[in-house]
Design an enzyme around this catalytic site. Structure first.
Site, PDB file in Angstrom:
ATOM      1  N   TYR A  46       0.843  -1.194   0.000  1.00 14.53           N
ATOM      2  CA  TYR A  46       0.000   0.000   0.000  1.00 14.53           C
ATOM      3  C   TYR A  46       0.879   1.244   0.000  1.00 14.53           C
ATOM      4  O   TYR A  46       1.863   1.307   0.739  1.00 14.53           O
ATOM      5  CB  TYR A  46      -0.897   0.029   1.249  1.00 14.53           C
ATOM      6  CG  TYR A  46      -2.343  -0.205   0.902  1.00 14.53           C
ATOM      7  CD1 TYR A  46      -2.987   0.617  -0.020  1.00 14.53           C
ATOM      8  CD2 TYR A  46      -3.060  -1.240   1.484  1.00 14.53           C
ATOM      9  CE1 TYR A  46      -4.306   0.404  -0.364  1.00 14.53           C
ATOM     10  CE2 TYR A  46      -4.392  -1.462   1.147  1.00 14.53           C
ATOM     11  CZ  TYR A  46      -5.003  -0.633   0.222  1.00 14.53           C
ATOM     12  OH  TYR A  46      -6.307  -0.848  -0.114  1.00 14.53           O
ATOM     13  N   GLU A  48      -0.640   4.768  -0.508  1.00 15.42           N
ATOM     14  CA  GLU A  48      -1.477   5.961  -0.759  1.00 15.42           C
ATOM     15  C   GLU A  48      -0.650   7.213  -0.533  1.00 15.42           C
ATOM     16  O   GLU A  48       0.125   7.304   0.423  1.00 15.42           O
ATOM     17  CB  GLU A  48      -2.694   5.953   0.167  1.00 15.42           C
ATOM     18  CG  GLU A  48      -3.779   5.024  -0.336  1.00 15.42           C
ATOM     19  CD  GLU A  48      -4.995   4.969   0.572  1.00 15.42           C
ATOM     20  OE1 GLU A  48      -5.126   5.814   1.482  1.00 15.42           O
ATOM     21  OE2 GLU A  48      -5.809   4.056   0.370  1.00 15.42           O
ATOM     22  N   ASP A 192      -5.982  13.609 -25.214  1.00 16.00           N
ATOM     23  CA  ASP A 192      -5.917  12.205 -24.811  1.00 16.00           C
ATOM     24  C   ASP A 192      -5.194  11.488 -25.963  1.00 16.00           C
ATOM     25  O   ASP A 192      -5.786  11.200 -26.996  1.00 16.00           O
ATOM     26  CB  ASP A 192      -7.345  11.683 -24.629  1.00 16.00           C
ATOM     27  CG  ASP A 192      -7.412  10.184 -24.362  1.00 16.00           C
ATOM     28  OD1 ASP A 192      -6.374   9.504 -24.540  1.00 16.00           O
ATOM     29  OD2 ASP A 192      -8.485   9.687 -24.005  1.00 16.00           O
ATOM     30  N   THR A 218      -2.887   6.178 -22.119  1.00 17.23           N
ATOM     31  CA  THR A 218      -2.747   4.858 -21.535  1.00 17.23           C
ATOM     32  C   THR A 218      -1.304   4.439 -21.796  1.00 17.23           C
ATOM     33  O   THR A 218      -0.601   5.063 -22.601  1.00 17.23           O
ATOM     34  CB  THR A 218      -3.695   3.834 -22.180  1.00 17.23           C
ATOM     35  OG1 THR A 218      -3.527   3.895 -23.596  1.00 17.23           O
ATOM     36  CG2 THR A 218      -5.135   4.112 -21.825  1.00 17.23           C
ATOM     37  N   LYS A 221      -0.879   0.760 -25.185  1.00 17.97           N
ATOM     38  CA  LYS A 221      -1.153   0.712 -26.630  1.00 17.97           C
ATOM     39  C   LYS A 221       0.176   0.832 -27.376  1.00 17.97           C
ATOM     40  O   LYS A 221       1.012  -0.065 -27.270  1.00 17.97           O
ATOM     41  CB  LYS A 221      -2.170   1.800 -27.000  1.00 17.97           C
ATOM     42  CG  LYS A 221      -3.526   1.591 -26.310  1.00 17.97           C
ATOM     43  CD  LYS A 221      -4.553   2.577 -26.775  1.00 17.97           C
ATOM     44  CE  LYS A 221      -5.919   2.315 -26.180  1.00 17.97           C
ATOM     45  NZ  LYS A 221      -6.143   2.974 -24.877  1.00 17.97           N
ATOM     46  N   ARG A 227      -1.100  -2.397 -18.730  1.00 23.11           N
ATOM     47  CA  ARG A 227      -2.397  -1.719 -18.786  1.00 23.11           C
ATOM     48  C   ARG A 227      -2.449  -0.641 -17.703  1.00 23.11           C
ATOM     49  O   ARG A 227      -2.263  -0.932 -16.519  1.00 23.11           O
ATOM     50  CB  ARG A 227      -3.472  -2.791 -18.523  1.00 23.11           C
ATOM     51  CG  ARG A 227      -4.885  -2.440 -18.839  1.00 23.11           C
ATOM     52  CD  ARG A 227      -5.675  -3.706 -19.056  1.00 23.11           C
ATOM     53  NE  ARG A 227      -5.246  -4.296 -20.303  1.00 23.11           N
ATOM     54  CZ  ARG A 227      -5.678  -3.922 -21.500  1.00 23.11           C
ATOM     55  NH1 ARG A 227      -6.571  -2.972 -21.625  1.00 23.11           N
ATOM     56  NH2 ARG A 227      -5.220  -4.491 -22.588  1.00 23.11           N
TER      57      ARG A 227
HETATM   58  N1  DSN Z   1     -11.022   0.817 -25.781  1.00 25.09           N
HETATM   59  C1  DSN Z   1      -9.863   1.420 -26.339  1.00 25.09           C
HETATM   60  C2  DSN Z   1      -9.708   1.121 -27.784  1.00 25.09           C
HETATM   61  O1  DSN Z   1      -9.891  -0.017 -28.160  1.00 25.09           O
HETATM   62  O2  DSN Z   1      -9.376   1.998 -28.552  1.00 25.09           O
HETATM   63  C3  DSN Z   1      -9.793   2.876 -26.089  1.00 25.09           C
HETATM   64  O3  DSN Z   1      -9.657   3.086 -24.738  1.00 25.09           O
END
Ligand code: DSN
Length: 412
Positions: A46, A48, A192, A218, A221, A227
């Site tokens: 933990y 925080e 984003d 994110t 990707k 993730r």
């Molecule tokens: N769900 C994602 C995608 O497949 O593009 C975006 O967050």
């Protein structure tokens, strides 16, 4: 003691990842080092708070880890401040809205139907429920962002925040223009960049950083990490953003995932990552070439980045849903996707979205992707027969048999 039932499912998923051609534009394959850290003992801790300001004892080593992650991602993008704790991209966006907006404030984001994301104001998402969201989109003629319409909307609506970025958009986004319009009209500008973060890091897509007040992403990707989510911002927003993430929206950060993020950022800083990002785009262009030769209609006429949106309804007279199934049956994984001005419901859709990041990680080059596009065309343009299916499966197996990634991993 292992739960055999569970481990067998995970083993089957491992085998699927080994043998399938993975074309989901938002997915990738992490390095074994990222995997190791994501499954490390840091899951037990933990923490925080933030480095040197925690609510728990024993945080001295996880502090080192979080500091490394924050420092590295700021170096990669030239960001002034980073928060690496959001558990996902959606939570990163939630925290930004919590930091910058009051309930009911006006926001302008890209329409989901035109390639935007749920958290950019969809009426069923928290964003559309809590804030007064408006949307901009693409022009009917070019299927690229209608920047004139966008400007008009910003001038008329006078939003407090503009959100740029997309989940299914294959062209370069003019962040400079969008930011200027937003700022000229008194709005904050947020990007984003989840889909293109790796391309931006490698300098093969224009960066939002000189222009945006806040950037979210994110890490799983094109960045090829675990993730998770990250928020980067100018110094003036740092305290509000940090407060919005913790205690505003999350409790304990996932320290094992933050360690895996730090490893991902280390990998992004290596020279090979630039070559990887360049290859992602070369591979997408190779698919574009074959799809055009095969007479397919591509949304926006093609691609500048890691993905293509294929209008399978116009090209083959089938829905995106059916195309996804036909490809699934030959071990090619893609997802059905609405196309701009789609007349089908999103669950059926007229398109499929195809991305090159994951198979580029597995070493596929232009000639491999050309063959993948030919297999897709052969499967989708012809009658649904067992002969064609078997032939496609053989061609897919021939492409994937040379892949060695994850060959040392086993769960049972
Ligand atoms: N769900 C994602 C995608 O497949 O593009 C975006 O967050």
């Amino acid at each position: 003691m292992k739960d055999k039932l569970l481990f067998e499912s995970v083993e089957r998923e491992l085998n699927r990842q080994r043998s399938n051609i993975e074309l989901i534009a938002s997915e990738n394959f992490v390095s074994e080092e990222v995997l190791e850290l994501a499954g490390s003992v840091l899951t037990n801790k933990y923490a925080e708070g933030y480095p040197a300001k925690r609510y728990y004892g024993g945080c001295q080593f996880v502090d080192e880890v979080e500091e490394l992650a924050r420092k590295r991602i700021c170096e990669i993008y030239g960001a002034e401040h980073a928060n690496v704790q959001p558990h996902s991209g959606a939570q990163a966006n939630t925290a930004v809205y919590l930091a910058l907006l009051q309930h009911g404030d006006k926001v302008l984001g890209m329409s989901l139907a035109d390639g935007g994301h749920l958290t950019h104001g969809h009426p069923l998402n928290f964003s559309g429920i809590n804030y007064e969201f408006y949307s901009y989109g693409v022009s009917k003629e070019t299927e690229t962002i209608d920047y004139e319409e966008y400007k008009k909307k910003v001038e008329e609506i006078k939003p407090k925040l503009v959100v740029a970025g997309a989940s299914a958009y294959s062209r370069i986004i003019d962040f400079e223009f969008m930011a200027k319009v937003a700022h000229d009209n008194g709005a904050l500008f947020m990007v984003d960049m989840a889909h293109i973060a790796g391309l931006v890091a490698a300098g093969v897509h224009p960066s939002p950083f000189p222009y945006a007040d806040i950037v979210t992403t994110t890490t799983h990707k094109t960045l090829r990490g675990p993730r998770g989510g990250v928020i980067m911002c100018k110094k003036e927003f740092a305290a509000d953003i940090d407060r919005a993430v913790f205690p505003g929206m999350q409790g304990g950060p996932l320290m094992h995932i933050i360690a895996a993020k730090a490893q991902c950022f280390y990998e992004v800083q290596q020279p090979e990552f630039k070559e990887y990002a360049k290859q992602i785009i070369k591979n997408a262009k190779a698919m574009e070439k074959v799809f055009k030769e095969e007479g397919f209609r591509l949304v926006a006429g093609g691609t500048d980045n890691h993905l293509l949106l294929v209008d399978v309804k116009a090209s083959c007279g089938i829905s995106g849903k059916k195309a996804q199934r036909l490809l699934d049956e030959i071990n090619i994984t893609a997802n059905k996707n609405a196309i701009p001005f789609d007349t089908e419901k999103p669950f059926k859709a007229s398109g499929i979205r195809i991305g090159t990041p994951a198979m580029t990680t597995k070493g596929f080059k232009e000639e491999d992707f050309e063959e993948v596009a030919r297999i897709i065309a052969y499967r989708l343009k012809n009658e649904e027969t067992d002969e064609i299916k078997e032939e496609c499966l053989k061609r897919v197996a021939k492409l994937t048999e040379k892949v060695t990634m994850y060959s040392n991993i086993k769960y049972i």
